[in-house]
Scaffold this active site. Structure first.
Site, PDB file in Angstrom:
ATOM      1  N   SER A 178       0.843  -1.195   0.000  1.00 27.14           N
ATOM      2  CA  SER A 178       0.000   0.000   0.000  1.00 27.14           C
ATOM      3  C   SER A 178       0.882   1.251   0.000  1.00 27.14           C
ATOM      4  O   SER A 178       1.727   1.414  -0.878  1.00 27.14           O
ATOM      5  CB  SER A 178      -0.945  -0.052   1.203  1.00 27.14           C
ATOM      6  N   ASP A 294      -5.923  -4.747  -1.820  1.00 24.56           N
ATOM      7  CA  ASP A 294      -4.814  -4.182  -1.055  1.00 24.56           C
ATOM      8  C   ASP A 294      -3.858  -5.252  -0.524  1.00 24.56           C
ATOM      9  O   ASP A 294      -4.273  -6.242   0.069  1.00 24.56           O
ATOM     10  CB  ASP A 294      -5.395  -3.381   0.113  1.00 24.56           C
TER      11      ASP A 294
END
Length: 380
Positions: A178, A294
């Site tokens: 991320s 993610d």
């Protein structure tokens, strides 16, 4: 050489239309693994919304929605749901998953490493790429940056210190998930951390004015395309690892360290940052013809290719139940923002003076860690 997996394909017009929060959350819950076990004392919000949608379809009337504060944005509500799920998986992984060396992670086979179904981590490499990586000059330790959302300036501050003091060199392996993946790309590009902070403020200002949920991904792409140099993928190949979560029959971590263009690298870091319903109005995204979300869900702080890795967490590691963290707000616990406030800033952009403070705190926390780990004693 990368496997010929293609590129993301265009989505149908139906998927391009922004869904309502209710429909989006109903879609999100279909991504959760089915299990007879209850994950917590209360029913997850996503499951409540699924049941509500199903009940309305058969004409039995709606279920009452859980009460939500009116001033809580949908971005925060979606992010909190995802972070809650991530926290459960992180704690579970910390209890049951051993730390593997590079040799243990790679199975002796001529098949692409990603085809080894038994592995918890899928490698976007052939074994020939692994051998080439072993011949590359690598110094230790490497540095792994956690998922952090919009706490990105904290990682920039840490990086500023590590670069200034010689901990991070051109031969230092990096890994991230991320926001951590983005900072790895920034470091590899040779860009200034102060310049990256300026672009972070541009992104934050845009989101404060026009909103964050459903559009952060498009804004972030524009910022990265303008900020990163055209040869960033060449500088990053073999040096940085970007973690994403691939959705198969159950989520698996996917590590990518080879990129064939600047666009390919940007696609990788955006996929690594894809909180469903937050970066864009859909429950998942396509990356090289894989359905992904993610990377922090499965690889919160991914391993580097170095023999030793220093892990950097933008959140208080002790509050997440994490151990073995090198740099985090735990280094300077006095007079810090609460975990609740940090999570809020991770999901909705803070004011510019807070972003400056996060940068400074990251720099100071790295300094505390460095006092116990002089560069001459750990660098090799």
């Amino acid at each position: 050489m990368l496997l010929p997996l293609g590129r993301p394909t265009a989505l149908s017009p139906l998927l391009r239309a922004p869904p309502s929060p209710r429909l989006l959350m109903s879609s999100l819950c279909t991504l959760l693994p089915s299990s007879g076990r209850v994950l917590g004392p209360s029913r997850p919000r996503g499951v409540v919304l699924c049941a509500r949608a199903e009940r309305e379809e058969v004409g039995r009337g709606p279920l009452p929605l859980p009460s939500v504060s009116e001033n809580k944005s949908f971005a925060v509500a979606t992010g909190e749901l995802f972070l809650g799920l991530s926290s459960l998986l992180i704690k579970r992984t910390a209890r049951v998953s051993p730390v593997l060396t590079r040799e243990e992670e790679i199975a002796p086979t001529d098949k692409p490493v990603e085809d080894i179904a038994a592995q918890e981590v899928i490698w976007e490499q052939r074994l020939a790429d692994v051998e080439a990586e072993k011949k590359r000059k690598v110094t230790s330790p490497g540095f792994s940056f956690s998922a952090a959302g919009l706490l990105f300036p904290y990682h920039l501050g840490v990086s500023q210190f590590l670069l200034e003091k010689g901990y991070i060199k051109e031969t230092t392996p990096l890994a991230g998930s991320s926001a951590g993946a983005i900072v790895c790309a920034v470091i590899a590009s040779g860009s200034s951390m102060q310049d990256a902070l300026k672009f972070t403020k541009i992104l934050a200002e845009d989101c404060r004015i026009k909103g964050t949920a459903f559009r952060l991904g498009a804004v972030l792409r524009d910022v990265l395309e303008e900020f990163l140099p055209d040869d960033v993928h060449i500088r990053s190949n073999g040096r940085i690892r970007v973690a994403v979560t691939q959705l198969l029959w159950r989520p698996k971590g996917l590590l990518v360290d080879q990129f064939d263009s600047k666009e390919d690298l940007i696609n990788a870091v955006l996929t690594s940052s894809f909180i469903p319903g937050y970066l864009a109005p859909r429950p998942a995204t396509l990356f090289r013809n894989r359905l992904c979300i993610d990377g922090g869900l499965t690889l919160f702080m991914p391993p580097t290719s170095a023999s030793a890795t220093v892990r950097i967490c933008a959140f208080p590691a002790s509050r997440l139940g994490l151990t073995g963290i090198g740099i985090s707000p735990d280094c300077n616990p006095a007079d810090r923002a609460s975990p609740r406030q940090l999570f809020s800033w991770a999901l909705e952009p803070a004011d510019d003076h807070i972003l400056d403070e996060l940068f400074e705190l990251g720099y100071l926390d790295a300094g505390v860690w460095a006092e116990q780990n002089p560069v001459e004693s750990i660098a090799s």
